[in-house]
Design an enzyme around this catalytic site. Sequence first.
Site, PDB file in Angstrom:
ATOM      1  CG  ASN A   1       8.963   2.680   1.126  1.00  0.00           C
ATOM      2  OD1 ASN A   1       9.645   3.229   1.990  1.00  0.00           O
ATOM      3  ND2 ASN A   1       7.649   2.794   1.080  1.00  0.00           N
TER       4      ASN A   1
ATOM      5  NE  ARG B   1      -4.124  -1.863   2.089  1.00  0.00           N
ATOM      6  CZ  ARG B   1      -4.064  -3.039   2.705  1.00  0.00           C
ATOM      7  NH1 ARG B   1      -3.021  -3.302   3.482  1.00  0.00           N
ATOM      8  NH2 ARG B   1      -5.003  -3.933   2.554  1.00  0.00           N
ATOM      9  CG  ASP B   2       3.758   4.372   1.294  1.00  0.00           C
ATOM     10  OD1 ASP B   2       3.497   5.086   0.290  1.00  0.00           O
ATOM     11  OD2 ASP B   2       4.396   4.794   2.269  1.00  0.00           O
ATOM     12  CG  LEU B   3       4.756  -1.238  -3.478  1.00  0.00           C
ATOM     13  CD1 LEU B   3       4.321  -2.104  -4.647  1.00  0.00           C
ATOM     14  CD2 LEU B   3       6.020  -1.785  -2.850  1.00  0.00           C
TER      15      LEU B   3
END
Length: 376
Positions: A90, A84-86
Site C-alpha cells: 500500500n 488498519r492495513d498499512l
Amino acid sequence: ERFEQEATAVAKLRHPNIVQVIDFDHEGDLYYMVMEFIEGPTLKAELKERSLMGQPFDPKETARILTAIGNAVDYVHGKGVVHRDLKPANIMFTSEGEPMLTDFGIAKIVGAKRYTMTGAISGTPTYMSPEQGQGERGDERSDIYSLGVILYEMVTGRVPFDADTPFATIMKHINDPLPLPRQVYPQLSESVERVILKALSKEPDDRYQMAGEMARALQQAVVAPAVPIVSAEAAAQIFLSYARKDKEKVENLYQKLSDAGFKPWMDTKDILPGEKWKLAIQKAILDSDFFLACLSANSVNRRGFLQKEIKNALDIWQEMLDSDIYLIPVRLEDCEAPESLGDFQWVNLFEEGGWARLVKAIQVGMERRAKETSTS
C-alpha cells in the site's frame, strides 16, 4: 449509504503523500474507487528485489521514506481515520521517488476481510497488530505497529513474524517475543533497533503514540536529513505573497503546506494597502523563515511588472533584508518571469515534481539556517 459516506470522507483527504481519490461508485455488489495514477513501483516490489540481492534498505533512505509516510498517517489520524492495513503493497513511489500511501480505509469502507477469525478481523496478518489479531477494532497505535513491521522489514530484509498459515502468523504477533533485529541483520545500529522495539511493543501504550514521533526518533537514530515533520517546535514559517486573483490557488497551496507540517501565513482579511496593511505585513514577514512569491499570469503583466499586491509585499521584504528571510519565487502556472526576480532560482509548481522541489528548497533553507545559527 455507508460506503458513500466513508468514501466521501476519504476523497476529501489532501496530503502530498496520499494518493488522491478522484471518484467512487458501485456496480451491483461491486464497490470501487477511482484514484490518481502512480507510475512507480510499490514498496513491496522494491523489497522483493532487494531481498533477491540480499541488500536491505539503507537506514537513512528508510528514514526518508517512513517520515513522509508518517506525515501522511498523522494527517489522516487527525481527520479521525485509521488505516488498519498499512503494508508495503500500500506504499507506492512516484517517478521521482516520492512515497505515496494508498488504500486508506478500504477494509473499513467496504467491509472487506482479507482473513477472518470470528468474522471480525480485517487487515493483513504479516503486518497486523496484536490487538487487531485478537479481534479488537484497533486505533491509531495499531497503525504505528504496522509501520514498525514495515521498518523492521526494510532494514533487515525480512518480516519479524511469518508462518505457514495466516492464523499462525497472527498468533505469533500476539504471543511470541520479537526476534531482535540485530540478530537478523548484525550491521544494524543499536539506536535503530531501539526504535523498532518500541514501535513493535505488544501493548499499544508502550509504543510511539504518533507516527511523527516515531519518525523523529528514527531520524535521530540514523542522523538522517529531515523532511518536514508535523512538529510545532521545528515547523518552518512561510509567508505567502500573491495577487488577489490567485487567492483560491494560494489557499490550496496554504492547505498543502499546512498538511505537510509547515506554518504558512497569507493575508486573507482583504486589508487595502496602507499603513495598517504595511504593519500587518511587516509583522507576518518578520515572524517567517521564508517568503514565497506566488506568481501567475494574474500577478505578472505583459511587460513583466508585478501586480500591486505582490509588489508591495516584495518591497517590504526588500526593506527587511537584514532579517535573513529566504525568498523563494514560485510559479503557480507557466508565466513570464519578472525582471525584478530574474536572479532567483524558480520553483515551478505546475510541472511534475514541482511540489517535491518546493519542499526540498524549504528543507535546504532550514538546514542552511541551522548551520548559520550553530556557527554564530
